[in-house]
Motif scaffolding. Structure first.
Motif, PDB file in Angstrom:
ATOM      1  N   PHE A 123       0.834  -1.203   0.000  1.00 33.49           N
ATOM      2  CA  PHE A 123       0.000   0.000   0.000  1.00 33.49           C
ATOM      3  C   PHE A 123       0.870   1.254   0.000  1.00 33.49           C
ATOM      4  O   PHE A 123       0.645   2.199  -0.754  1.00 33.49           O
ATOM      5  CB  PHE A 123      -0.918  -0.030   1.224  1.00 33.49           C
ATOM      6  CG  PHE A 123      -1.623   1.264   1.487  1.00 33.49           C
ATOM      7  CD1 PHE A 123      -2.738   1.625   0.734  1.00 33.49           C
ATOM      8  CD2 PHE A 123      -1.177   2.139   2.477  1.00 33.49           C
ATOM      9  CE1 PHE A 123      -3.393   2.835   0.983  1.00 33.49           C
ATOM     10  CE2 PHE A 123      -1.821   3.336   2.719  1.00 33.49           C
ATOM     11  CZ  PHE A 123      -2.933   3.689   1.966  1.00 33.49           C
ATOM     12  N   HIS A 124       1.894   1.238   0.843  1.00 34.12           N
ATOM     13  CA  HIS A 124       2.754   2.421   0.944  1.00 34.12           C
ATOM     14  C   HIS A 124       3.611   2.633  -0.291  1.00 34.12           C
ATOM     15  O   HIS A 124       4.138   3.723  -0.495  1.00 34.12           O
ATOM     16  CB  HIS A 124       3.617   2.343   2.210  1.00 34.12           C
ATOM     17  CG  HIS A 124       2.872   2.824   3.414  1.00 34.12           C
ATOM     18  ND1 HIS A 124       2.826   4.136   3.795  1.00 34.12           N
ATOM     19  CD2 HIS A 124       2.085   2.161   4.302  1.00 34.12           C
ATOM     20  CE1 HIS A 124       2.060   4.266   4.863  1.00 34.12           C
ATOM     21  NE2 HIS A 124       1.601   3.076   5.202  1.00 34.12           N
ATOM     22  N   LEU A 183      -6.116   2.318   4.131  1.00 36.42           N
ATOM     23  CA  LEU A 183      -6.508   0.913   4.181  1.00 36.42           C
ATOM     24  C   LEU A 183      -7.465   0.776   5.347  1.00 36.42           C
ATOM     25  O   LEU A 183      -7.105   1.072   6.499  1.00 36.42           O
ATOM     26  CB  LEU A 183      -5.290   0.024   4.453  1.00 36.42           C
ATOM     27  CG  LEU A 183      -4.386  -0.375   3.307  1.00 36.42           C
ATOM     28  CD1 LEU A 183      -3.308  -1.328   3.843  1.00 36.42           C
ATOM     29  CD2 LEU A 183      -5.161  -1.045   2.177  1.00 36.42           C
ATOM     30  N   GLU A 238      -5.016   9.307   9.398  1.00 31.32           N
ATOM     31  CA  GLU A 238      -3.586   8.958   9.416  1.00 31.32           C
ATOM     32  C   GLU A 238      -3.346   7.586  10.031  1.00 31.32           C
ATOM     33  O   GLU A 238      -2.378   6.905   9.710  1.00 31.32           O
ATOM     34  CB  GLU A 238      -2.781  10.029  10.165  1.00 31.32           C
ATOM     35  CG  GLU A 238      -2.768  11.372   9.459  1.00 31.32           C
ATOM     36  CD  GLU A 238      -2.387  11.235   7.972  1.00 31.32           C
ATOM     37  OE1 GLU A 238      -1.346  10.610   7.669  1.00 31.32           O
ATOM     38  OE2 GLU A 238      -3.163  11.723   7.107  1.00 31.32           O
ATOM     39  N   GLU A 239      -4.248   7.226  10.944  1.00 26.06           N
ATOM     40  CA  GLU A 239      -4.132   5.919  11.591  1.00 26.06           C
ATOM     41  C   GLU A 239      -4.287   4.782  10.582  1.00 26.06           C
ATOM     42  O   GLU A 239      -3.872   3.658  10.840  1.00 26.06           O
ATOM     43  CB  GLU A 239      -5.258   5.794  12.616  1.00 26.06           C
ATOM     44  CG  GLU A 239      -4.829   5.293  13.959  1.00 26.06           C
ATOM     45  CD  GLU A 239      -6.039   4.869  14.785  1.00 26.06           C
ATOM     46  OE1 GLU A 239      -6.657   3.829  14.446  1.00 26.06           O
ATOM     47  OE2 GLU A 239      -6.351   5.561  15.769  1.00 26.06           O
ATOM     48  N   PHE A 240      -4.972   5.060   9.497  1.00 28.88           N
ATOM     49  CA  PHE A 240      -5.299   3.993   8.539  1.00 28.88           C
ATOM     50  C   PHE A 240      -4.374   4.001   7.340  1.00 28.88           C
ATOM     51  O   PHE A 240      -4.741   3.558   6.257  1.00 28.88           O
ATOM     52  CB  PHE A 240      -6.766   4.113   8.108  1.00 28.88           C
ATOM     53  CG  PHE A 240      -7.704   3.849   9.253  1.00 28.88           C
ATOM     54  CD1 PHE A 240      -7.999   2.541   9.610  1.00 28.88           C
ATOM     55  CD2 PHE A 240      -8.218   4.894  10.013  1.00 28.88           C
ATOM     56  CE1 PHE A 240      -8.817   2.284  10.686  1.00 28.88           C
ATOM     57  CE2 PHE A 240      -9.029   4.636  11.079  1.00 28.88           C
ATOM     58  CZ  PHE A 240      -9.346   3.336  11.422  1.00 28.88           C
ATOM     59  N   ARG A 241      -3.157   4.500   7.543  1.00 27.04           N
ATOM     60  CA  ARG A 241      -2.227   4.550   6.439  1.00 27.04           C
ATOM     61  C   ARG A 241      -0.968   3.773   6.778  1.00 27.04           C
ATOM     62  O   ARG A 241      -0.612   3.588   7.886  1.00 27.04           O
ATOM     63  CB  ARG A 241      -1.891   6.006   6.124  1.00 27.04           C
ATOM     64  CG  ARG A 241      -3.127   6.779   5.678  1.00 27.04           C
ATOM     65  CD  ARG A 241      -2.809   8.217   5.395  1.00 27.04           C
ATOM     66  NE  ARG A 241      -1.471   8.370   4.898  1.00 27.04           N
ATOM     67  CZ  ARG A 241      -1.074   8.142   3.663  1.00 27.04           C
ATOM     68  NH1 ARG A 241      -1.939   7.818   2.750  1.00 27.04           N
ATOM     69  NH2 ARG A 241       0.179   8.260   3.319  1.00 27.04           N
TER      70      ARG A 241
END
Ligand SMILES: Cc1ncc(C[n+]2csc(CCOP(=O)(O)OP(=O)(O)O)c2C)c(N)n1
Ligand SMILES: Cc1ncc(C[n+]2csc(CCOP(=O)(O)OP(=O)(O)O)c2C)c(N)n1
Ligand code: SF4
Ligand code: SF4
Ligand SMILES: [Mg+2]
Ligand SMILES: [Mg+2]
Lengths: 617, 366, 617, 366
Positions: C48-49, C224, D363-366
């Motif tokens: 994802f990153h 996500l 931001e928590e979900f990245r």
């Protein structure tokens, strides 16, 4: 008229009514809990014994005492005894509902009321005959005690009606004698009350009225019975040994009947012990569980309930479907949704019964149209449940279940033996190499079943979770889908085993389709439409999944009017989903306000649709 | 009618066999899929042992359960017995129906604290009321194991979860509830104490009526940590056996008990000082021998049993053993006065009144 | 290949795979309860990153420890991340399922396995590449203790895959640092394990494989997230204060999320007290009751559940419908019927949610297609429930609810205010002469509502039994029917308020119709069909009752293929019943075996139907 | 926020008014449609009286019930209060939700023995566990009145129906059950004893938590005959008041209690010999004065209360009165640590975290 009809308000005398022998409807308005039920039953039975086709509809409140209640009778020599809602005679015994009751009388009709007190002027109607009889006054004179006077007032109106409608008093006397047997005093006092009303009426009015009864052939082949009693009896005859229920109107009397008949027929002579067991469960979920457990262990088991019960049984119904456990559910439908009107009738659970529970399901349903079919189809329900190892719904309703219907005597063929389907015996298991619960060895979608305690080889673990054809737990996609696809095939194959539709066809362009308690009104409507030049063929559906004859009928007609006693046209919806007929061939005619449907609901519905041009006639 | 199928006498040479020639293996089931160390697996082992020792033909047994880790376990014992894994919390009604249909079966129900005390509480209570003839084992771990550890209704006030706030709702104690409702056989045990559990299961099987056994059965994955009152450590420390029990089968081989159940002799594992000992005759002809460890205790007095269990709780103790036993209460079939033969096995001819009776009956409706 | 691929069985080297950058699917088979979930999550996050569209599907058992579990990832630069079921890379860490797993690998694919032990010869396949890495051996050497070794073995395969697929190790290190924060030792040991696998792979194989990753634009706008988390968050944002539930897979994490977010956002600063209350109910019936009670008393309330829960809530759903109490139900569907496969996905409750309970009912349903819509439509569900005073179902499923999806960041408009519908305030009541609960004053089918405690004039008796428009108990046919007809009208009118269907139209002759989690596969299928010369327009339905655009779309196309993740084609059935489209325009394409549907299920289904000549193309 | 609507001070001139200017008529409802003589109607009258005496504004009350004759009665009192006639047996969950939403409402639940002990048993027990803040009146007649007289789960062994066989299933005693489960206020009374019932309802209203009142309430139509243990005659003869009780409201008018409830002074109907008297302070500032009629009784000891009720039963007596009272247990909102204001009345701004918070959360979900 010998004497002026006492409408008491010096309004002009209404038009004389054309004579109508053995063809009228009567409504009696009373207060519940006052004994009017037995008075009404007495009158109904007397008419029955005169050989005249008659039906009774008890329109009662969801209450034990003190609220308005009505009893309607329809007399029709040609046998059309569906409710009409159009009354020629009205007995208004309940001052709370006078106004409403009087309004329901047809022009030219007869209103019998208690003239012990003067009638409110606002209740006058110029176009009907008022026949005042001082019932309370007469009874107060002749009887002692409030309770007795109350009860006898009801019996007295039966007497008055006997005079007015020409009911044979001999029959009434005979019925009272049968009912009270050795209690001579009761017979005497009841008959005295009958005579009070009878004599008063004969003295004051031209008796009989133009609208009256006339003896017909003796009703030797017929009985008066309600559908719940007949269904309960059917369960006994089918060999059901375990019943489970939680009381709910209008299904309660079914289990009452089952118990009563079991007490008659299912006592072991030597020991006085029972060959049946009825569990009064703590709720409907438990009742369903008891049925599944008992069926799983090899008994024939059933539960009677109504809509709210079916809703509560949803989870168990899905378990029975997927684990393939036979189970018989009787849904005596009442008016929904929710608690709805528990003492009114509807066909509101058709879709629910057919597709109950989450996930993909489909259930076998049987639709009796009268008590006689309640008996027959109750038996069929157990056979189908055993054969297809699945829930089967006997979908009745309050009208059929709780009202007395005049039907042919029930008959039984002693050759009948239960179809237990592929239920393996110890011997069969002994000869097998291995037993797999969900293995379709012969390709008919139905797999062999075992019950506990018979043979070690028969053991398997019944579960509502994913399982493969061997009966083992699975989370494998293919294994799961294989079993579920077979179950679908199995249920589809039931379409040629459910009772087929009854079809009256003369090759008309228009079809009329109904099921269950709509039958009488539908048949009558068909005749009425014919007199208006609208020919219709008629099909009454009796089982689901629908047989091929249903498909054929629908396709063979230009349009089909589908009669539903529910708001959303549930039968039509099922036909749309489950036949090949195009949607525009299926026109909905609905009535859902809680009374038994009448032919005029149907005729009007059809006429309106025709006027809108659904077909050129 | 059913046929009793004799087992080949020796199938696993070398393993000890019971009276009907079966080894313990014959009483096992599929491999357990529970977490390693789960208390439920120990209860499974105790069940296997009890049935084997009693020489019960497995196919005469009906195994019932609801949904949960605990309710999975009937797959792990008695593979030759039919099982019914019902929906969540609804095993008692399935059992009621199955017992109604076939009173000759031997019913063993396994449930969890979620299954019996939350969603199934109503059915549990009403099965007790009917004195359903079943051994009902509640595998009590204070949590919903299968849905990953939420507190159940048996969780004690103050017990700590793995994460989050301690429980603040008072527990429903199934033993007190069973006593309150008049269950006729009430026991508590611990999955870690097989010595106690095996005779309890055997006595439960000998009991006619609702034999309730609450077994504290730690969930190693979600409720076995410090601060939990249903952990192995806590339970070991706080249980106190108040009645010791042995189940003594009949020795007379000429008179087998009912339902094809042929009890055999078992060793008496303890000898009792006279006076504290009480022998209770069970309906299948066997004997339950009770020895009060606590003088105050009377396992035949329901109200005193109740008080005792409560006062033990006040002292922080969990009383275990066969806490209450009553053998003279009718079970469902006796209450309902049914015939001796299983209803499911009655021939149709005995059930259907036939055409003549119908013709006569029709006169009633005229 | 730099070094020979160690298929170990001296079979001929398979055909080299054509390079495929950012376009492949990967499956990892492990044992549940061994920590593989976090390893898989690490890999997924790393991809994802890198900015590459990726999806993860967790295929887990209904069990806590010791059974096979799988994690599938699909990487696709163009954003097609629906499940394919066709894997180019397979990591086989579970010897129980080796055989099955290996069989699922595409020809030319890569099998990564633990070569600490020799591989069984029977598992060999000539057409794939075997990449053995002695993961256990490596970890046993480097780590102490069984638990640590077990966990690190999983992390090590992430390392190996990083080398093989070209995952940026910097990202992995960054993620570990974020995850473990101050726990430096953990970071170090994890990274050591990553390196073990990484280095071994680079040393022994040509890294990266032809099938590999490549960085894309940074995923700044993306997150996500799983659907349950998003829906729980939606409930917080909608202002729900009361939640009730009984744990059930796959809905449990929704309430977990709601509580977590409430703990973050709903603590009163001064007191630390909660501005929400979650009832862990004793069962689903009670959970539904709590929702009705709370809504009746004026709160926004909801319950998350799955199929069995909906079945159990049937009775209460009918009460809410008929008494017109707002209520939000979230059905995270799993495989039915009955207990079914709790950890597999299906759209098996479409019909149930739309028509739950006995009697005539119809319910508003919303169909999110991904977590982002779970958030949005959760909010919409409360608005619709309040406006139409009725149950509203947010119909999600396990695939959406429990899997991590790559979606745009959730956004919130601070202008939003709840639509509480016709909820009367004390002032409004004060100005009214009288309040009647079910009186339709403005003809829109929706009547004004009050909550307790506000004003004496607002008082009425809420009931599921028959009631008239004034809110009084009734058993009168006309009064009953009047209210029930209005309720039907009210629900019909919701069709223009539910979110409308999303339509991609280029004027093709063929329509493709789907809802919910079928969306991704359907969009991909549409493209694939186009490459085969079969042009289709695509409509994704988002609400029920269906808006007019649904009707138009269906009628505008020669045929429509209706995609269902259930056995019986439930979406198609609803379209048959609820639109004017002729049945033969609606062709069913179904997949129901419990995995998320793939585009090839759809393409194959469509092709088969076309081959049977449903339309000339 | 809600507005409290003052009633016109005098609406029925001549009738006595309470502190907020309302007459008893203002606390009545629609005409009862129950059978003449039904016990339930007497309970309705007692409820009307209790609310009137406490000067509770009717619109601050939420009336809840299930299905049954008993459950119809909320239509017959407090016409200016909202009512919720739930589905059968499910009133406790409706009450739980409503209380969760608005803790300022005064909750009165009315149920029947069928409603609470059969179909609703699970919900009933779990509402007790949560210590839901409700006065829960079980109108107990031993039968299902509305479905015409089948035995309910509270029917005693041996009690006779109008026709047919006596009951053989043991009863579920709701008082014992409530004590067992830790209900914080447990009382029993008789519909024919208004003297006892009115103060009990008042005390129940003053109680914070689950105030359970089992009221034996004969069904004249189906269960009031000779041989029934729930008839008027039997109940009159066998009830024995063990604790006399009065509810004493606060006298200080300057400090109204919570929730707009302004208690008024009531007459103290009995004077007690010192020593047997016990005053308990209630959370609304009023006092409950208990006088033990039986010396053995201790209404603050749950286990002794349980034993006492049981031993009375053994003597054929039905103990009545406020049998158990505990005032220090947290009710649901305290357990759940919710804010003081009703959740349903919190402004949206306090509930919605807004766009900034969301952006941060993302931001928590990245
Ligand atoms: C109707 C329904 N609701 C919820 C569930 C989900 N569920 C499965 S097991 C379980 C709880 C099990 O707890 P318990 O009975 O204590 O068993 P344990 O796993 O702890 O042994 C729940 C809530 C379900 N299967 N069915
Ligand atoms: C789900 C459901 N099942 C059954 C019924 C039928 N029913 C109505 S009231 C009642 C029993 C009422 O008994 P109880 O609660 O004791 O009240 P009573 O009439 O005796 O006061 C039953 C079974 C129903 N309304 N709903
Ligand atoms: S989760 Fe708990 S109860 Fe379930 S198998 Fe594991 S240890 Fe046992
Ligand atoms: S039937 Fe019984 S409970 Fe119902 S109103 Fe009549 S007397 Fe009361
Ligand atoms: Mg548990
Ligand atoms: Mg009752």
């Amino acid at each position: 008229m010998k004497k002026a009809s006492t409408n008491g308000h010096s309004t002009p005398t209404p038009m004389p009514t054309p004579p109508s022998v053995n063809d009228f409807a009567l409504k009696i308005g009373t207060v519940n809990g006052t004994g009017s039920a037995s008075a009404n039953g007495l009158l109904m039975q007397a008419i029955f014994h005169m050989g005249v086709p008659v039906s009774g509809k008890n329109i009662f409140p969801s209450n034990i005492q003190g609220l308005p209640t009505w009893y309607e009778m329809r007399v029709n020599a040609t046998g059309h005894t569906a409710r009409t809602g159009r009354f020629q005679v009205l007995v208004a015994m309940n001052s709370q509902t006078y106004k409403k009751d009087v309004a329901e009388l047809q022009t030219g009709g007869y209103l019998v009321y208690d003239s012990s007190w003067p009638l409110d002027a606002s209740l006058a109607r110029a176009d009907v005959h008022f026949l005042g009889i001082p019932l309370a006054a007469l009874c107060n004179q002749e009887f002692e005690g409030a309770r007795e006077r109350l009860l006898m007032k009801n019996i007295a109106y039966v007497g008055a009606l006997s005079a007015l409608l020409d009911v044979d008093l001999g029959i009434i006397e005979h019925l009272l004698t049968e009912q009270y047997g050795a209690k001579k005093a009761l017979i005497a006092s009841n008959f005295k009350a009958v005579k009070l009303g009878y004599d008063h009426a004969r003295e004051h009015f031209d008796c009989p009225l133009p609208c009256r009864l006339e003896r017909m052939a003796p009703p030797d082949d017929y009985i008066l019975i309600d559908g719940n009693t007949a269904a309960g009896l059917g369960c006994v005859y089918a060999g059901a040994t375990v019943g489970a229920w939680y009381p709910i109107t209008p299904s309660t009397s079914l289990m009452d009947a089952f118990r009563r008949f079991c007490a008659m027929y299912r006592r072991e002579k030597e020991t006085g012990r029972n060959k049946y067991l009825v569990v009064q469960a703590e709720d409907e979920l438990a009742a369903a569980g008891v049925v599944l457990g008992a069926s799983w262990a090899g008994a024939r088991a059933f539960t009677p309930t109504s809509g709210p019960g079916i809703s509560l049984m949803n989870e168990f119904i899905g378990l029975a479907y997927y684990a393939e456990v036979p189970a018989v559910f009787v849904d005596v439908q009442r008016v929904g949704p929710s608690t709805g009107m528990p003492t009114r009738t509807q066909q509101g659970d058709l879709m629910l019964c057919a597709y109950a529970s989450h996930g993909d399901t489909k259930h076998i349903c049987l639709y009796p149209a009268d008590p006689s079919e309640c008996f027959e189809l109750a038996v069929a329900a157990f056979d189908l449940a055993d054969r297809f190892q699945t829930p089967v719904f006997l979908v009745s309703d309050l009208d059929i279940g709780m009202n007395d219907w005049r039907v042919k005597k029930l008959e039984w063929n002693d050759q009948y033996r239960p179809d237990r389907g592929k239920l393996l015996t110890a011997d069969q298991l002994d000869r097998m190499d291995a037993f797999y619960r969900y293995l379709d060895v012969d390709g008919d979608g139905i797999t062999a079943r075992t019950v506990p305690g018979v043979h070690p080889k028969g053991a398997f673990f019944t579960r509502g979770s994913g399982h493969n054809k061997y009966g083992a737990y699975t989370e494998d996609s293919d294994e799961y889908a294989e079993v579920l696809a077979r179950v679908a095939r199995k249920i589809e194959s039931a379409r040629s085993h459910v009772p087929s539709a009854i079809i009256h066809s003369t090759g008309a362009e228009i079809g009329l389709v109904a099921l269950g308690s709509s039958d009488g009104a539908a048949r009558e409507a068909a005749e009425q439409l014919a007199t208006q030049g609208i020919q219709v063929d008629y099909m009454r559906i009796r089982g689901f999944p629908f047989g091929s004859e249903v498909d054929q009928f629908l396709n063979a007609h230009e349009v089909n009017f589908i009669i539903d006693q529910n708001r959303d046209g549930q039968l039509r919806r099922m036909l749309v989903l489950e036949t090949s007929a195009p949607k525009d061939k299926l026109i909905s005619v609905r009535y859902y306000a809680g009374m038994p449907i009448s032919s005029h609901h149907i005729v009007t519905g059809v006429q309106q649709q025709l006027a809108q041009g659904v077909i050129a006639v | 009618m059913t046929t009793s199928i004799p087992k080949p006498k020796v199938r696993h040479p070398g393993l000890p066999v019971n009276q009907i020639g079966l080894t313990r293996r014959d009483y096992e089931g599929a491999m357990s899929t529970l977490c390693a160390g789960c208390g439920h697996d120990s209860i499974t082992a105790a069940i296997v042992r009890a049935f084997w020792e009693l020489s019960i033909p497995p196919h005469k047994v009906a195994k019932l359960s609801g949904i949960g880790c605990s309710s999975k376990t009937p797959a792990y014992f008695l593979k030759e017995a039919h099982g019914f894994n019902a929906v969540h919390g609804r095993m008692p009604s399935i059992g009621t129906g199955a017992s109604a249909a076939n009173r000759d079966l031997i019913f063993l129900g396994v449930s969890g604290d979620g299954d019996s005390l939350s969603i199934g509480l109503g059915q549990f209570c009403h099965a007790i009321r009917r004195n359903l003839n079943v051994v009902y084992i509640l595998e009590n771990n204070g949590v919903y194991g299968l849905t990953k550890g939420q507190f159940s209704a048996s969780a004690d006030i103050g017990t700590k979860p793995k994460k989050g706030e301690p429980n603040r709702n008072p527990p429903i104690d199934p033993v007190l509830l069973a006593l309150n409702l008049g269950a006729t056989f009430v026991a508590r045990s611990f999955s870690g104490d097989k010595e106690q559990l095996v005779p309890l299961v055997k006595a439960g099987l000998a009991h006619r009526g609702f034999a309730f056994i609450d077994v504290i059965s730690p969930c190693v994955t979600f409720n076995d940590h410090e601060g939990s009152t249903k952990s192995y450590a806590f339970t070991r420390e706080h249980t106190k056996q108040v009645v010791e029990m042995d189940h003594l089968s009949v020795i007379d081989h000429d008179e087998p008990g009912p339902s094809d159940l042929v009890p055999i002799r078992t060793e008496i594992s303890a000898s009792y000082a006279p006076g504290t000992r009480l022998d209770v005759a069970m309906h299948d002809g066997s004997t339950v021998r009770l020895r009060k460890i606590d003088e105050d205790y009377d396992p035949t007095d329901r109200d005193r049993a109740y008080s005792y269990v409560r006062s033990a709780q006040h002292k922080g103790e969990v009383a275990t053993g066969l806490l209450y036993l009553r053998t003279d209460a009718p079970e469902m079939h006796e209450i309902e006065n049914t015939v001796a033969a299983p209803l499911a096995m009655l021939p149709f001819e005995e059930l259907c009144p036939g055409s003549d009776a119908l013709a006569r009956l029709m006169e009633e409706f005229r």
